[in-house]
Motif scaffolding. Structure first.
Motif, short mmCIF file in Angstrom:
data_model
loop_
_atom_site.label_atom_id
_atom_site.label_comp_id
_atom_site.label_asym_id
_atom_site.label_seq_id
_atom_site.Cartn_x
_atom_site.Cartn_y
_atom_site.Cartn_z
N SER A 13 49.54 49.03 37.13
CA SER A 13 48.47 48.98 36.10
C SER A 13 47.81 47.91 35.77
N ILE A 14 46.52 48.25 35.64
CA ILE A 14 45.38 47.12 35.71
C ILE A 14 44.28 47.40 34.67
N ILE A 15 43.96 46.31 34.13
CA ILE A 15 42.71 46.32 32.90
C ILE A 15 41.82 45.48 33.38
N ASN A 16 40.63 46.46 33.42
CA ASN A 16 39.51 45.42 33.80
C ASN A 16 38.75 44.79 32.62
N THR A 17 39.12 43.49 32.51
CA THR A 17 38.99 42.66 31.21
C THR A 17 37.39 42.50 30.88
N GLN A 18 36.63 42.76 31.66
CA GLN A 18 35.24 42.80 31.40
C GLN A 18 34.74 43.96 30.67
N HIS A 19 35.11 45.25 31.14
CA HIS A 19 34.77 46.56 30.83
C HIS A 19 36.09 47.27 29.83
N LYS A 20 36.88 46.69 29.87
CA LYS A 20 37.83 47.23 29.05
C LYS A 20 38.63 48.57 29.58
N ASN A 21 38.56 48.92 30.79
CA ASN A 21 39.00 50.25 31.29
C ASN A 21 40.28 49.71 31.78
N LYS A 22 41.16 50.80 31.87
CA LYS A 22 42.36 50.84 32.72
C LYS A 22 42.42 51.74 33.66
N GLN A 23 43.15 51.43 34.70
CA GLN A 23 43.26 52.35 35.80
C GLN A 23 44.68 51.97 36.58
N ASN A 24 45.13 52.74 37.32
CA ASN A 24 46.43 52.64 38.12
C ASN A 24 46.17 52.56 39.44
N VAL A 25 46.51 51.73 40.34
CA VAL A 25 46.31 51.76 41.90
C VAL A 25 47.62 51.90 42.69
N TYR A 26 47.87 52.27 43.75
CA TYR A 26 48.91 52.40 44.38
C TYR A 26 49.06 51.57 45.74
N ALA A 27 50.31 50.85 45.98
CA ALA A 27 50.41 50.06 47.10
C ALA A 27 51.87 50.09 47.95
N LYS A 28 51.58 49.93 49.16
CA LYS A 28 52.93 50.06 49.91
C LYS A 28 53.78 48.61 49.72
N HIS A 29 52.90 47.54 49.60
CA HIS A 29 53.38 46.28 49.58
C HIS A 29 52.66 45.48 48.30
N VAL A 30 53.47 44.70 47.74
CA VAL A 30 52.83 44.10 46.37
C VAL A 30 53.39 42.62 46.63
N PHE A 31 52.40 41.40 46.72
CA PHE A 31 52.95 40.12 46.15
C PHE A 31 52.25 39.75 45.17
N ILE A 32 53.13 39.02 44.30
CA ILE A 32 52.92 38.52 42.84
C ILE A 32 52.96 36.87 43.15
N GLY A 33 51.56 36.44 43.35
CA GLY A 33 51.43 34.95 43.47
C GLY A 33 50.52 34.58 42.41
N GLY A 34 50.74 34.95 41.17
CA GLY A 34 50.13 34.72 39.90
C GLY A 34 50.61 33.49 39.12
N GLY A 35 51.40 32.50 39.89
CA GLY A 35 51.90 31.23 39.20
C GLY A 35 52.98 31.52 38.09
N GLY A 36 52.40 31.10 36.96
CA GLY A 36 53.44 31.20 35.88
C GLY A 36 53.64 32.85 35.44
N GLN A 37 52.70 33.65 35.81
CA GLN A 37 52.44 34.89 35.05
C GLN A 37 53.46 35.71 36.21
N SER A 38 53.76 34.98 37.37
CA SER A 38 54.52 36.10 38.34
C SER A 38 55.98 36.40 37.72
N LEU A 39 56.69 35.74 36.86
CA LEU A 39 58.00 36.13 36.26
C LEU A 39 57.58 37.46 35.36
N ASN A 40 56.98 37.31 34.36
CA ASN A 40 56.66 38.40 33.63
C ASN A 40 56.39 39.78 34.49
N LEU A 41 55.58 39.73 35.33
CA LEU A 41 55.17 40.96 35.86
C LEU A 41 56.17 41.42 36.87
N LEU A 42 57.00 40.28 37.36
CA LEU A 42 58.11 40.79 38.20
C LEU A 42 59.15 41.62 37.30
#
Length: 515
Positions: free
Chosen positions: A239-268
């Motif tokens: 689930s993703i939010i475009n913070t510029q246009h405020k719209n939401k959308q979902n995408v699907y993936a076979k593999h996901v890597f969370i390399g978001g620094g400190g945000q990684s824990l909350n997303l995981l």
């Protein structure tokens, strides 16, 4: 292809004639995600890769040139990478060797990218600068002497010089020695092959190349809010939010890597995978004193690391660094710790609160009770005045004047807290990969020396996330081409690095090589 809009509509996997899930989604556009992305793009050029970055451009958190010290961590000067045994008085150099080996992998990768014109002008992202350890009292001098004796037994540390001679040390670091009590005992190690690295520049140049691939897309100002298993765990719903246009959308993936620094824990944690249970994060920020005064800056051309207090996090190690940022030579001294609930420099004050749950609340309390020294240290740090910081600086630079130095805010780091073998929450220093049971969802947690060893981490991720492909002859051959010592790396996890290999790597990067 660079874009700020979504190019994939929600996928209904139970219907025919619909878009398949993306091959790989990378969350965060820092050095870690871009390094992994480049490996995947070279191994599988036809795979579709999407990167989602919450900020308006890449490498603005931990990878940003102003948010880290730029040290190419090779264990040349970082005393906390060697452990002293109080019982038998020995020095354990295993961690130092491991980190040095990992940094050599990064150098080899960057050399390969340079030879293939992916990274351009090595001097724009890496340069030589001596790495120096500097200590002052008998206990620390004894430790440094033993550390040097232990390190010099390994050819990786050829060229390191040890001295307790004040005049020789003054020739290395005149700014630090001038005005010092001549009766004070000092010792230092000097390594000419040290480096200063601009991880932001490397990230940007890699992305410039990836953007030429029609199967690659990066989306800025797109904030990932959750990751959920989908279609009987065959892929991930993001689930993703475009913070510029405020719209939401979902995408699907076979593999996901969370390399978001400190945000990684909350997303995981949003994924609900059992592997996250018990993990918590402890945020610590950093500040540096900085000077642009040319009379001061011209006297110091080194990265000088001192000794931190026992059991302190890596970012507590005091050091003075000569750096070139935005074309200007500056000196940084620090870091000085800060504390807030933020997990990112540009994060939310509620990050820490949102990370707490029934699985990690007790472990984080236990870690706090067991690390009262760290709490005391943070209280002392956050209550320091500017004069107090200058007094700390004077231990390194005796003739420092308050008028020459100002304070800047650096990056935010999140130390790992997890349960140990006794089921008790403990504070961890360093980085750690946490993955789902099939490896298709992985995240990097923790802090230093992350950026310097990004290539080593990426290789580990390839084994975890793509366990089938990694053993194919095509991948093995390509990895051997990219990383010349890759075969030794996977066989024994301790690369046998020859002088010729080190020299070839440094020649490609226009770096000094010392026999």
């Amino acid at each position: 292809m660079n874009s700020n809009t979504f190019d994939q509509t929600p996928v209904q996997l139970n219907k025919k004639n619909v878009l398949p899930p993306i091959d790989v989604v990378l969350i965060g556009a820092g050095i870690m995600s871009t390094t992994l992305g480049m490996f995947i793009a070279m191994l599988e050029p036809n795979w579709k890769i999407n990167v989602y970055e919450r900020l308006h451009k890449p490498a603005q958190e931990s990878s940003n040139a102003w948010n880290n010290a730029g040290t190419g961590h090779a264990s040349f000067c970082e005393l906390n990478y060697t452990e002293y045994n109080d019982v038998d008085k020995s020095i354990n150099i295993e961690k130092a060797l491991s980190i040095n080996t990992a940094f050599e992998l990064s150098l080899q990768f960057w050399a390969f990218l340079t030879k293939n014109n992916i990274l351009k002008n090595p001097k724009s992202f890496i340069r030589n600068i001596p790495h120096i350890s500097f200590v002052t009292d008998d206990k620390h001098i004894s430790f440094l002497r033993k550390r040097f004796q232990a390190l010099k037994t390994n050819n990786i540390f050829n060229g390191m010089i040890y001295s307790e001679n004040s005049k020789q040390i003054e020739s290395w670091i005149p700014l630090i020695m001038t005005g010092r009590n001549k009766n004070q005992k000092v010792a230092a190690t000097y390594m000419e092959m040290g480096t200063d690295v601009d991880f932001e520049e490397i990230t940007q140049q890699i992305l410039n190349q990836l953007n030429k691939n029609s199967n690659f897309n990066i989306y800025f100002q797109h904030n990932v809010t959750s990751i959920q298993p989908h279609n009987n765990n065959t892929c991930w719903n993001i689930s993703i939010i475009n913070t510029q246009h405020k719209n939401k959308q979902n995408v699907y993936a076979k593999h996901v890597f969370i390399g978001g620094g400190g945000q990684s824990l909350n997303l995981l944690q949003t994924s609900g995978i059992r592997e996250t249970k018990g993990y918590a994060g402890f945020p610590v920020g950093g500040q540096f004193l900085i000077t642009y005064n040319p009379k001061i800056v011209s006297q110091h051309s080194a990265k000088v690391y001192g000794q931190s207090s026992l059991n302190m996090p890596p970012m507590s190690v005091p050091h003075m660094d000569a750096r070139i940022l935005n074309g200007n030579k500056v000196l940084l001294f620090g870091p000085f710790a800060t504390f807030s609930g933020k997990f990112l420099k540009y994060g939310s004050w509620w990050d820490l609160f949102y990370s707490l749950n029934k699985h990690n609340l007790i472990p984080i309390i236990q870690a706090g009770l067991d690390n009262k020294f760290l709490i005391k240290y943070l209280i002392h740090q956050v209550t320091m005045s500017h004069k107090d910081r200058i007094n700390s600086l004077k231990k390194f630079y005796p003739e420092a004047h308050i008028k020459d130095w100002s304070l800047i805010q650096a990056g935010q780091r999140v130390q790992i807290i997890k349960k140990n073998q006794h089921n008790r929450g403990t504070l961890q220093f360093g980085t750690e990969i946490v993955s789902s049971n099939n490896g298709s969802l992985s995240a990097l947690l923790g802090a230093s020396p992350g950026a310097s060893i990004a290539v080593s981490i990426a290789i580990r991720l390839l084994h975890i996330m793509f366990n089938t492909q990694i053993h194919s002859s095509a991948w093995q051959t390509k990895l051997q081409e990219i990383i010349p010592v890759y075969s030794q790396y996977i066989q024994n996890n301790n690369i046998i690095i020859t002088n010729q290999l080190i020299k070839n790597t440094r020649d490609a990067l226009s770096l000094t090589f010392t026999e």
